[in-house]
Design a protein around this motif. Structure first.
Motif, mmCIF file in Angstrom:
data_model
loop_
_atom_site.group_PDB
_atom_site.id
_atom_site.type_symbol
_atom_site.label_atom_id
_atom_site.label_comp_id
_atom_site.label_asym_id
_atom_site.label_seq_id
_atom_site.Cartn_x
_atom_site.Cartn_y
_atom_site.Cartn_z
ATOM 1 N N LYS A 47 9.971 -22.835 35.497
ATOM 2 C CA LYS A 47 10.477 -24.196 35.311
ATOM 3 C C LYS A 47 10.855 -24.794 36.660
ATOM 4 N N ASN A 48 10.597 -26.088 36.818
ATOM 5 C CA ASN A 48 10.969 -26.764 38.059
ATOM 6 C C ASN A 48 12.495 -26.804 38.198
ATOM 7 N N GLU A 50 14.219 -28.705 39.901
ATOM 8 C CA GLU A 50 14.680 -30.093 39.904
ATOM 9 C C GLU A 50 15.013 -30.611 38.505
ATOM 10 N N ASP A 51 14.481 -29.908 37.484
ATOM 11 C CA ASP A 51 14.715 -30.352 36.108
ATOM 12 C C ASP A 51 16.113 -30.001 35.610
#
Length: 304
Positions: A47-48, A50-51
């Protein structure tokens, strides 16, 4: 950016610095930094960041992770960086004040428990270090009383913390009232204090993983060992046999009738160690090999 990206970047750096298990070490350092178990990591690894993290949080992770990777590049052992390791399936705190418990030493614990089903016994664990042998025997073998002895007060502090963490209640209310105690002593030098403290002067069994590396061989060891692990826990003097000689001479005074001593040895020391103890009138019982089929544990019996 993902956790996997960070690990891959770090793995490349560690590989360049000659770290053998570069991918594993990179992963473990990130898991420790982020306080993630493997299940959580698997869910988040792609998962990024930044999310679910702010830019500041991501920058902090990168900065702190780089510091950990730098330490590993300097050959600081992974266990010292994260402050823990596993021994006999139990999690032990470690610092540079104690030798990192090895899987080889699990051979001694496993053999002792296999041999001794009577839990109503008193055990002395000499050169206890992190307390790994004493605590594993108490936790997994449920033996009545185990005394761990070490010359280093700093090592004993770590051992006491491990006992508190691993043995939830050292004075539990079972009928044996089992306990693990730690005493500072240069081998048997302070045993008058021990006798006064716990009212015991002789033991059914003694266990010991003493320093047994030849002094001249210390500098041939991996950087992780020779640079960071306590020399006092490694150096067995010129021939590597200094502590076996002392143990053979003095241990019989602290063993009960027909008591036994379980000793970890270097893979090439069996003949010499057996001879040292036989000269002090012990009876050879058994030589035990480790998982790699190398000589690892010698059992000798006091000859009354």
């Amino acid at each position: 950016m993902t956790y996997n990206y960070l690990i891959n970047e770090a793995s490349s750096i560690l590989k360049k610095y000659g770290i053998e298990n570069y991918k594993y070490d990179a992963q473990q350092l990130l898991l420790e930094l982020e306080d993630l178990d493997m299940a959580s990591f698997i869910c988040l690894c792609e998962k990024n960041l930044e999310d679910f993290l702010s830019d500041e949080e991501i920058n902090n992770i990168i900065e702190n992770y780089q510091e950990l990777i730098s330490l590993r590049c300097e050959r600081v052992p992974l266990q010292y960086i994260v402050g823990k390791t596993y021994f006999c399936g139990l999690e032990f705190l470690v610092s540079r004040d104690v030798l990192i418990p090895r899987i080889d030493t699990e051979t001694l614990v496993e053999k002792f428990i296999e041999d001794n089903t009577n839990v109503n016994i008193d055990i002395l664990d000499m050169c206890t270090g992190s307390g790994c042998i004493a605590i594993a025997l108490s936790k997994l073998g449920n033996y009545r009383r185990i005394i761990g002895v070490d010359i280093s007060s700093k090592a004993l502090n770590i051992a006491s913390q491990n006992a508190q963490n691993i043995i939830e209640d050292n004075s539990n209310d079972d009928e044996l009232n089992k306990e693990v105690l730690f005493v500072q002593s240069d081998l048997y030098d302070n045993f008058k204090i021990l006798e006064e403290k716990i009212g015991i002067s002789k033991f059914d069994y003694i266990t010991c993983n003493p320093p047994y590396i030849k002094s001249k061989d210390i500098n041939t060891l991996q950087d992780e060992v020779k640079k960071y692990e306590p020399k006092i826990a490694l150096d067995g003097d010129i021939d590597g046999l200094k502590f076996y000689k002392k143990l053979a001479k003095d241990s019989k005074n602290f063993l009960k009738k027909n008591g036994k001593i379980y000793l970890e040895i270097g893979y090439d020391q069996a003949k010499d160690v057996i001879s040292i103890f036989e000269k002090e009138n012990y009876i050879f019982v058994e030589l035990v090999k480790d998982m790699e089929k190398r000589d690892r544990v010698i059992i000798m019996e006091k000859n009354d």
